[in-house]
Design a protein around this motif. Structure first.
Motif, PDB file in Angstrom:
ATOM      1  N   UNK A 244     -18.398 -30.824  32.553  1.00 21.43           N
ATOM      2  CA  UNK A 244     -18.180 -29.505  31.940  1.00 21.43           C
ATOM      3  C   UNK A 244     -18.770 -29.375  30.535  1.00 21.43           C
ATOM      4  N   UNK A 245     -18.667 -30.388  29.671  1.00 21.40           N
ATOM      5  CA  UNK A 245     -19.162 -30.197  28.304  1.00 21.40           C
ATOM      6  C   UNK A 245     -20.670 -30.388  28.142  1.00 21.40           C
ATOM      7  N   UNK A 246     -21.400 -30.453  29.255  1.00 21.87           N
ATOM      8  CA  UNK A 246     -22.840 -30.680  29.165  1.00 21.87           C
ATOM      9  C   UNK A 246     -23.199 -32.140  29.192  1.00 21.87           C
ATOM     10  N   UNK A 247     -22.204 -32.975  29.419  1.00 19.58           N
ATOM     11  CA  UNK A 247     -22.369 -34.414  29.609  1.00 19.58           C
ATOM     12  C   UNK A 247     -21.307 -34.840  30.612  1.00 19.58           C
ATOM     13  N   UNK A 324     -24.090 -23.079  29.683  1.00 20.95           N
ATOM     14  CA  UNK A 324     -23.250 -22.790  28.529  1.00 20.95           C
ATOM     15  C   UNK A 324     -24.045 -22.176  27.392  1.00 20.95           C
ATOM     16  N   UNK A 325     -25.254 -22.667  27.167  1.00 28.38           N
ATOM     17  CA  UNK A 325     -26.102 -22.084  26.126  1.00 28.38           C
ATOM     18  C   UNK A 325     -26.412 -20.622  26.427  1.00 28.38           C
ATOM     19  N   UNK A 354     -17.907 -23.817  21.603  1.00 27.02           N
ATOM     20  CA  UNK A 354     -17.793 -24.566  22.847  1.00 27.02           C
ATOM     21  C   UNK A 354     -18.879 -25.594  23.009  1.00 27.02           C
ATOM     22  N   UNK A 355     -18.787 -26.300  24.112  1.00 32.13           N
ATOM     23  CA  UNK A 355     -19.811 -27.235  24.560  1.00 32.13           C
ATOM     24  C   UNK A 355     -19.983 -27.033  26.052  1.00 32.13           C
ATOM     25  N   UNK A 356     -21.221 -26.856  26.480  1.00 28.88           N
ATOM     26  CA  UNK A 356     -21.450 -26.651  27.899  1.00 28.88           C
ATOM     27  C   UNK A 356     -20.678 -25.447  28.406  1.00 28.88           C
ATOM     28  N   UNK A 357     -19.977 -25.657  29.522  1.00 31.47           N
ATOM     29  CA  UNK A 357     -19.190 -24.564  30.112  1.00 31.47           C
ATOM     30  C   UNK A 357     -17.710 -24.693  29.771  1.00 31.47           C
ATOM     31  N   UNK A 358     -17.431 -25.162  28.568  1.00 32.92           N
ATOM     32  CA  UNK A 358     -16.102 -25.088  27.971  1.00 32.92           C
ATOM     33  C   UNK A 358     -16.262 -24.238  26.721  1.00 32.92           C
ATOM     34  N   UNK A 359     -15.959 -22.945  26.842  1.00 34.16           N
ATOM     35  CA  UNK A 359     -16.283 -21.970  25.803  1.00 34.16           C
ATOM     36  C   UNK A 359     -15.021 -21.227  25.383  1.00 34.16           C
ATOM     37  N   UNK A 360     -14.885 -21.010  24.088  1.00 31.99           N
ATOM     38  CA  UNK A 360     -13.764 -20.248  23.562  1.00 31.99           C
ATOM     39  C   UNK A 360     -14.242 -19.060  22.742  1.00 31.99           C
ATOM     40  N   UNK A 404     -16.724 -22.372  37.272  1.00 28.36           N
ATOM     41  CA  UNK A 404     -17.264 -23.485  38.055  1.00 28.36           C
ATOM     42  C   UNK A 404     -18.645 -23.883  37.540  1.00 28.36           C
ATOM     43  N   UNK A 405     -18.960 -25.158  37.636  1.00 25.03           N
ATOM     44  CA  UNK A 405     -20.243 -25.652  37.137  1.00 25.03           C
ATOM     45  C   UNK A 405     -21.421 -25.123  37.946  1.00 25.03           C
ATOM     46  N   UNK A 406     -21.144 -24.516  39.090  1.00 24.78           N
ATOM     47  CA  UNK A 406     -22.221 -23.991  39.936  1.00 24.78           C
ATOM     48  C   UNK A 406     -22.504 -22.518  39.667  1.00 24.78           C
TER      49      UNK A 406
END
Length: 442
Positions: A244-247, A324-325, A354-360, A404-406
């Protein structure tokens, strides 16, 4: 005829409900949820990240179907089976660490964190747990008792927990984040010097406490302190890890190797599965002290193996970083005054992080004071649901975006437009008090 939501109200226990709007769902596909009327909604929560690969991912469906058809028993309590052992081996290969290590398999992040905490206490003979304010580590046992954020106001705090401030770049304790980090680390050192600390538990990204991303280097310094005093560092990756965080791991952003890493939610692909990975001398003893009859069962462990394979094979951590970007760029445009309402809503967006697809997205009463606006958050998530997106808030006033990551680029663009409109509409009074009143949220 009663609606599904009305039937739920008559039979389901309130103690397991955290509701933000009357969401009814009968089907899910990838990043889409479908309600009883056939309306499609973009899922921007992934069931609080538990459906990390989306809904009905073919790899998980195939693994679960095959495992259920020939399941050798229902757990690993007094027997071993291939998928549980292989999952543990694969986790050991994917989680950095050294020396003899073991894997605890459980049902949820709650029990995995609980086991890790209790094992550290038993190993050291010490009682104190260092945790962070507004943290969340579980809904039962010791994990619940050392959580700084709880939906249940009646929970009992562990008498031996010490809560530390979490470094929030938007709201530094001392005026700037660098000195804030130094202040927090000074508090950690003073606690460690008492020689009573069994372990320190930390979320690499503070999730339910407001999706707070700490400054880079904080975890590195925290680990250095723990190692100086020989105290295990537990990284709670349950909500924000596994791509999720891009790593692959949230803790890897600082390049650390935690003593114990805890996983859950996305690990099971929507099924109950968790894991704690750590030193053998901590997790091996005492024998039979963490017994859950169906933990490590063939169906869930098969799903877990499929999740790990898919994350690696499909390059989902890198995809999460790119997605996420893209998402944050759209959200920043709204925050910078280029939204649908001509920039009026920009004053109410205190931060996009946030990082990746964990965004606030932090909602405030105005940017000058940064006073949190929980009422606006309630109305925005309700309005977003009306407009076709499922998103919740955490920390009282922060929209938590964890799809979801997809999720596709087109879905990201649509979701960003919905959130832009939802903020504008909520500010314009298009959500009434009586609509949101029944839904307590956090």
């Amino acid at each position: 005829m009663r609606t599904l939501y009305q039937r739920d109200a008559r039979v389901m226990a309130g103690i397991e409900k955290l509701r933000f709007f009357p969401l009814e769902v009968v089907e899910g596909r990838a990043s889409t949820l479908i309600d009883p009327a056939g309306r499609e909604l973009l899922d921007l929560s992934a069931t609080w990240t538990a459906s990390g690969l989306g809904h009905g991912h073919p790899a998980v469906v195939d693994a679960v179907t095959k495992a259920a058809a020939t399941a050798p028993g229902a757990g690993t309590l007094s027997a071993v089976h291939p998928d549980a052992v292989a999952l543990a081996e694969e986790l050991l290969a994917l989680v950095p660490g050294s020396g003899e290590r073991r894997v605890y398999l459980g049902h949820a992040g709650s029990d995995a964190n609980d086991v890790a905490l209790r094992a550290c206490r038993h190993y050291s003979g010490r009682r104190t747990v260092l945790a962070f304010e507004r943290s969340y580590h579980g809904g039962l046992g010791t994990a619940m008792a050392v959580s700084g954020q709880q939906a249940d106001a009646g929970h009992t705090q562990d008498p031996d927990v010490v809560f530390l401030p979490y470094p929030n770049p938007l709201r530094p304790l001392t005026g700037d984040i660098e000195s804030t980090v130094d202040t927090i680390l000074g508090q950690v050192r003073r606690e460690l010097e008492k020689n009573s600390v069994a372990c320190l538990i930390v979320e690499p990204i503070l999730s339910d406490g407001g999706l707070v991303v700490p400054p880079r280097g904080f975890l590195t310094k925290l680990q250095a302190l723990c190692r100086e005093f020989g105290v295990p560092l537990i990284c709670d990756e349950v909500k924000v890890g596994l791509g999720r965080p891009g790593a692959l791991h949230a803790f890897s952003d600082d390049g650390i190797e935690p003593d114990i890493a805890v996983f859950g939610k996305a690990l099971g692909g929507g099924l109950p599965l968790s894991a704690a990975v750590g030193p053998a001398d901590i997790l091996d003893h005492p024998a039979a002290s963490a017994l859950l009859t169906t933990a490590g069962n063939p169906v869930c462990t098969a799903a877990g193996r499929a999740v790990l394979r898919t994350l690696i094979h499909d390059g989902l951590p890198a995809r999460a970083r790119e997605a996420g970007n893209r998402f944050m760029a759209s959200l920043h445009r709204t925050a910078d005054g280029h939204g649908t309402d001509g920039g009026r809503s920009a004053e109410r967006i205190g931060d996009v992080r946030g990082r990746g697809l964990a965004i606030g997205v932090e909602l405030v009463k105005n940017r000058s004071t940064l006073e949190p606006d929980r009422e606006l958050a309630q109305r925005v998530v309700y309005r977003a649901w009306q407009l076709g997106a499922v998103v919740y808030y955490v920390g009282g006033n922060v929209l938590e975006i964890t799809p979801p990551l997809v999720i596709t680029d087109a879905e990201i663009d649509s979701a960003a437009a919905i959130l832009d409109q939802a903020i504008s509409d909520a500010m314009a009074g298009k959500v009434k008090d009586e609509e949101v009143e029944p839904y307590v949220g956090w």
